[in-house]
Design an enzyme around this catalytic site. Structure first.
Site, PDB file in Angstrom:
ATOM      1  N   ASP A  66       0.854  -1.183   0.000  1.00 48.07           N
ATOM      2  CA  ASP A  66       0.000   0.000   0.000  1.00 48.07           C
ATOM      3  C   ASP A  66       0.890   1.233   0.000  1.00 48.07           C
ATOM      4  O   ASP A  66       2.109   1.125   0.157  1.00 48.07           O
ATOM      5  CB  ASP A  66      -0.995   0.005   1.173  1.00 48.07           C
ATOM      6  CG  ASP A  66      -0.341  -0.035   2.543  1.00 48.07           C
ATOM      7  OD1 ASP A  66       0.893  -0.207   2.615  1.00 48.07           O
ATOM      8  OD2 ASP A  66      -1.068   0.103   3.536  1.00 48.07           O
ATOM      9  N   TYR A  68       2.969   4.696   0.842  1.00 45.34           N
ATOM     10  CA  TYR A  68       3.610   5.237   2.040  1.00 45.34           C
ATOM     11  C   TYR A  68       2.596   6.086   2.799  1.00 45.34           C
ATOM     12  O   TYR A  68       1.786   6.796   2.194  1.00 45.34           O
ATOM     13  CB  TYR A  68       4.809   6.102   1.656  1.00 45.34           C
ATOM     14  CG  TYR A  68       5.940   5.349   0.988  1.00 45.34           C
ATOM     15  CD1 TYR A  68       6.582   4.297   1.639  1.00 45.34           C
ATOM     16  CD2 TYR A  68       6.381   5.706  -0.283  1.00 45.34           C
ATOM     17  CE1 TYR A  68       7.640   3.620   1.035  1.00 45.34           C
ATOM     18  CE2 TYR A  68       7.443   5.032  -0.893  1.00 45.34           C
ATOM     19  CZ  TYR A  68       8.062   3.989  -0.231  1.00 45.34           C
ATOM     20  OH  TYR A  68       9.101   3.320  -0.836  1.00 45.34           O
ATOM     21  N   PHE A  79       6.765   1.990  -4.102  1.00 46.73           N
ATOM     22  CA  PHE A  79       8.160   2.172  -3.686  1.00 46.73           C
ATOM     23  C   PHE A  79       8.728   3.556  -3.995  1.00 46.73           C
ATOM     24  O   PHE A  79       9.820   3.887  -3.550  1.00 46.73           O
ATOM     25  CB  PHE A  79       9.076   1.094  -4.298  1.00 46.73           C
ATOM     26  CG  PHE A  79       8.795  -0.290  -3.820  1.00 46.73           C
ATOM     27  CD1 PHE A  79       9.200  -0.691  -2.562  1.00 46.73           C
ATOM     28  CD2 PHE A  79       8.101  -1.193  -4.606  1.00 46.73           C
ATOM     29  CE1 PHE A  79       8.942  -1.978  -2.090  1.00 46.73           C
ATOM     30  CE2 PHE A  79       7.822  -2.475  -4.148  1.00 46.73           C
ATOM     31  CZ  PHE A  79       8.249  -2.883  -2.892  1.00 46.73           C
ATOM     32  N   HIS A 191      11.032  -9.387   0.564  1.00 41.36           N
ATOM     33  CA  HIS A 191      10.763  -7.949   0.445  1.00 41.36           C
ATOM     34  C   HIS A 191      12.048  -7.164   0.718  1.00 41.36           C
ATOM     35  O   HIS A 191      12.882  -7.587   1.529  1.00 41.36           O
ATOM     36  CB  HIS A 191       9.679  -7.542   1.445  1.00 41.36           C
ATOM     37  CG  HIS A 191       9.077  -6.215   1.192  1.00 41.36           C
ATOM     38  ND1 HIS A 191       9.651  -5.036   1.647  1.00 41.36           N
ATOM     39  CD2 HIS A 191       7.956  -5.856   0.519  1.00 41.36           C
ATOM     40  CE1 HIS A 191       8.901  -4.023   1.265  1.00 41.36           C
ATOM     41  NE2 HIS A 191       7.866  -4.484   0.581  1.00 41.36           N
TER      42      HIS A 191
END
Length: 226
Positions: A66, A68, A79, A191
């Site tokens: 989701d 930031y 990202f 991740h």
């Protein structure tokens, strides 16, 4: 939805917007904002990933969870952060892997629009979040919409690279029928967050593998310098 759906995505996604879960999502967002809650990213940038990367131009898909949830960070690309905003830790680790894999110097900024304009779909699972509340809009309807976007890419008979970092992205991709059986390259790794990057994200060499695959299939490599 306040932001018009980009033309190339309309055949795949317009029917989803008309469903009950997406209509409920629109009502939920309106109610939250009317109550004075800050929702990120702001209206007008929530479909930025689809605007910058038309469906027929997608070469690589990078799935995030989701947006930031800090002020000024989210701008519609997974990202990525706008120019002038400090790159968050996960993005710093992505840059470290880029440097190790391709020898690219680490940028001073965190804006990945250059990737998106080349065909890298930077898509989050949920496209909004409440300020300071990670995961707060999970299960509100966005998943149907973004699942349909990923499926639209996977169902093309065009070789495409899917970079699945972390269990959340891998579970989302598993919901897409036929993804593993298509002409695509699916690469998985932990991740890039500081909690898991050392468990296999560092050293995965996904960027060089993606470019080798794209060149092999005549699609042209990505310039991964942000």
């Amino acid at each position: 939805m306040a932001t018009p759906l980009p033309e190339s995505w309309q055949p795949a996604l317009a029917p989803v917007l008309a469903t009950r879960p997406l209509r409920a999502l629109g009502g939920f967002l309106n109610t939250e904002e009317a109550a004075g809650k800050a929702i990120f990213p702001p209206r007008g940038s929530r479909l930025r990933a689809l605007e910058l990367t038309p469906l027929d131009a997608v070469k690589v898909v990078i799935l995030g969870q989701d947006p930031y949830h800090g002020p000024g960070q989210a701008h519609g690309l997974s990202f990525s952060v706008p120019q002038g905003v400090k790159p968050p830790p996960s993005l710093v680790n992505i840059y470290k892997e880029l440097e190790a894999d391709l020898g690219l110097p680490r940028p001073s900024h965190g804006n990945l629009e250059n990737w998106a304009r080349q065909g890298v779909l930077l898509l989050n699972n949920a496209l909004t979040v409440e300020a300071g509340q990670a995961g707060s809009h999970a299960g509100k309807g966005w998943e149907d919409f973004t699942d349909a976007a990923v499926a639209a890419v996977a169902q093309r008979d065009v070789p495409t690279v899917f970079l699945l970092w972390g269990s959340h992205a891998q579970k989302k991709a598993a919901r897409v029928p036929g993804l593993a059986d298509g002409p695509h390259l699916v690469l998985k790794a932990p991740h890039p967050s500081p909690l898991s990057a050392h468990a296999g994200f560092f050293g995965c060499r996904h960027f060089s593998q993606a470019n080798a695959f794209l060149e092999q299939h005549g699609r042209g490599a990505i310039d991964w310098q942000p």
